[in-house]
Design an enzyme around this catalytic site. Structure first.
Site, short mmCIF file in Angstrom:
data_model
loop_
_atom_site.label_atom_id
_atom_site.label_comp_id
_atom_site.label_asym_id
_atom_site.label_seq_id
_atom_site.Cartn_x
_atom_site.Cartn_y
_atom_site.Cartn_z
N GLY A 123 -3.79 -0.08 -7.07
CA GLY A 123 -3.91 -1.50 -6.72
C GLY A 123 -2.66 -2.02 -6.02
O GLY A 123 -2.73 -2.85 -5.11
N ASP A 124 -1.51 -1.52 -6.46
CA ASP A 124 -0.24 -1.90 -5.82
C ASP A 124 -0.20 -1.37 -4.38
O ASP A 124 0.27 -2.05 -3.46
CB ASP A 124 0.94 -1.35 -6.61
CG ASP A 124 0.91 -1.80 -8.07
OD1 ASP A 124 0.35 -2.87 -8.36
OD2 ASP A 124 1.43 -1.05 -8.92
N1 LIG Z 1 -10.18 7.74 -7.69
C1 LIG Z 1 -10.13 7.03 -6.56
N2 LIG Z 1 -10.53 7.57 -5.39
C2 LIG Z 1 -10.48 6.87 -4.26
N3 LIG Z 1 -10.03 5.60 -4.18
C3 LIG Z 1 -9.59 5.00 -5.30
C4 LIG Z 1 -9.64 5.67 -6.56
N4 LIG Z 1 -9.13 4.84 -7.50
C5 LIG Z 1 -8.80 3.69 -6.85
N5 LIG Z 1 -9.07 3.78 -5.54
C6 LIG Z 1 -8.83 2.74 -4.51
O1 LIG Z 1 -7.74 1.95 -4.93
C7 LIG Z 1 -8.12 0.58 -5.05
C8 LIG Z 1 -7.36 -0.09 -6.15
O2 LIG Z 1 -7.64 0.56 -7.37
P1 LIG Z 1 -7.83 -0.25 -8.74
O3 LIG Z 1 -9.02 -1.13 -8.65
O4 LIG Z 1 -7.80 0.77 -9.82
O5 LIG Z 1 -6.52 -1.14 -8.77
P2 LIG Z 1 -5.69 -1.74 -10.01
O6 LIG Z 1 -6.53 -1.70 -11.25
O7 LIG Z 1 -5.19 -3.05 -9.57
O8 LIG Z 1 -4.49 -0.70 -10.14
P3 LIG Z 1 -2.95 -0.93 -10.54
O9 LIG Z 1 -2.82 -2.34 -11.03
O10 LIG Z 1 -2.68 0.11 -11.57
O11 LIG Z 1 -2.14 -0.68 -9.31
C9 LIG Z 1 -9.63 0.62 -5.25
O12 LIG Z 1 -10.22 -0.59 -4.81
C10 LIG Z 1 -10.03 1.81 -4.40
O13 LIG Z 1 -10.18 1.42 -3.04
MG LIG Z 2 -3.55 -4.06 -10.33
#
Ligand SMILES: Nc1ncnc2c1ncn2[C@@H]1O[C@H](COP(=O)(O)OP(=O)(O)OP(=O)(O)O)[C@@H](O)[C@H]1O
Ligand SMILES: [Mg+2]
Length: 311
Positions: free
Chosen positions: A254-255
């Site tokens: 997400g970052d």
């Molecule tokens: N296993 C994966 N394979 C491909 N793309 C992924 C995968 N996991 C995450 N992504 C991409 O990364 C984006 C952000 O991931 P996520 O929704 O987990 O963010 P987050 O929960 O805010 O993470 P964090 O706060 O730990 O940085 C997703 O919208 C997707 O596009």
């Molecule tokens: Mg996040």
């Protein structure tokens, strides 16, 4: 210049253990420690994308000094300038215990920040934001910082003519929405307070993104982990899907997404192109073991596999 804000800076410690059994002793196989916190991860990714980045935040005590030393070049981050405001409290540590494919994380709340220290930060921030085109506000804040913090930082950025990306949750996010941030990017769990439930489906994520826009965000992106994300932009709405599932460490994806969105805003890309690039960088961050890193070659490879669909 892109300004990234990390109010709850940390030393992220990673232990690798063969297995984890609560209530027993463990032999630690490997130990890692480096500057972290969401804003630091965003700054690292932007630096890898070739951007000039100023990282600001609050740092105190021996942990704060360790963060500053790390950022000053121990990890060789060209293009990154740290402008940390000192506080009397001790900056926090986070602990991630990696066992096989699982990670167990312990996050300290962070030090108590005084009203005077917060005012000093606001003054410093007002100076830094004057040189920034885009500001990224990420993550939680330590005790003592008001829930209106990101609202205030967004207002100051807009007065200075900078665009704002906010990646936060709860009151910090809700209050900032009224200031009209250019992009709000919570994940599917973090929208639960707004939606009344976590976003489990595309319809849920779209509804949550529409609510974020209704409350003031100009564009809202609700990320759904390996499923990709939904983006509600001023003109159209998109569902963005990774063409390929990437295995690895999703912490920090997400970052990386927030960083790539900031990069796209500075380039003035149209939404489909910007979203495609951002999804590729976020996916490539999963392949890198540490939050804040991403596999640039993989990002380039994945770009054409990303599906951007109007919804
Ligand atoms: N296993 C994966 N394979 C491909 N793309 C992924 C995968 N996991 C995450 N992504 C991409 O990364 C984006 C952000 O991931 P996520 O929704 O987990 O963010 P987050 O929960 O805010 O993470 P964090 O706060 O730990 O940085 C997703 O919208 C997707 O596009
Ligand atoms: Mg996040």
């Amino acid at each position: 210049v892109i300004l990234t804000v990390c109010l709850n800076i940390a030393i992220d410690t990673t232990y690798t253990v063969p297995g984890l059994v609560p209530g027993s002793s463990h032999r630690v196989a490997t130990v890692g420690a480096r500057a972290g916190g969401k804003g630091v991860n965003v700054a690292r990714v932007l630096t890898s994308l070739g951007k000039d980045v100023v990282l600001t935040g609050l740092a105190g005590g021996s942990t704060g000094a360790q963060v500053a030393a790390d950022l000053a070049g121990l990890t060789g981050l060209a293009g990154l300038t740290a402008e940390l405001v000192p506080i009397a409290g001790e900056s926090r540590r986070t602990m991630a215990v990696v066992h096989g494919a699982e990670v167990t994380v312990f996050n300290e709340a962070g030090p108590l920040v005084t009203a005077e220290e917060w005012r000093a930060f606001l003054e410093s921030y007002a100076g830094l934001v004057a040189a920034a085109g885009v500001v990224v506000l990420s993550g939680s804040v330590p005790p003592g910082i008001p829930a209106s913090a990101y609202a205030e930082l967004t207002g100051t950025a807009h007065t200075a003519g900078a665009a704002v990306i906010i990646d936060a949750e709860g009151e910090l996010l809700h209050e900032a929405l009224a200031q009209g941030p250019e992009i709000a990017k919570p994940n599917a769990n973090e929208v639960a307070t707004l939606l009344g439930r976590p976003a489990r489906t595309t319809d849920d994520a779209t509804e949550a993104a529409e609510l974020l826009v209704k409350h003031g965000a100009k564009t809202a992106i609700v990320s759904q982990g390996a499923e990709g994300f939904v983006a509600v932009t001023p003109g159209k709405s998109y569902a963005v899907r990774p063409g390929r599932l990437v295995h690895g460490n999703p912490t920090g994806a997400g970052d990386a997404l927030a960083a790539a969105l900031a990069d796209g805003l500075t380039k003035g890309q149209d939404w489909p192109e910007l979203l495609r690039n951002a999804a590729a960088v976020a996916a490539a961050a999963v392949a890198a073991p540490l939050a804040g890193d991403f596999d640039a070659r993989l990002a380039a490879e994945l770009r054409n596999t990303i599906q951007v669909e109007e919804v």
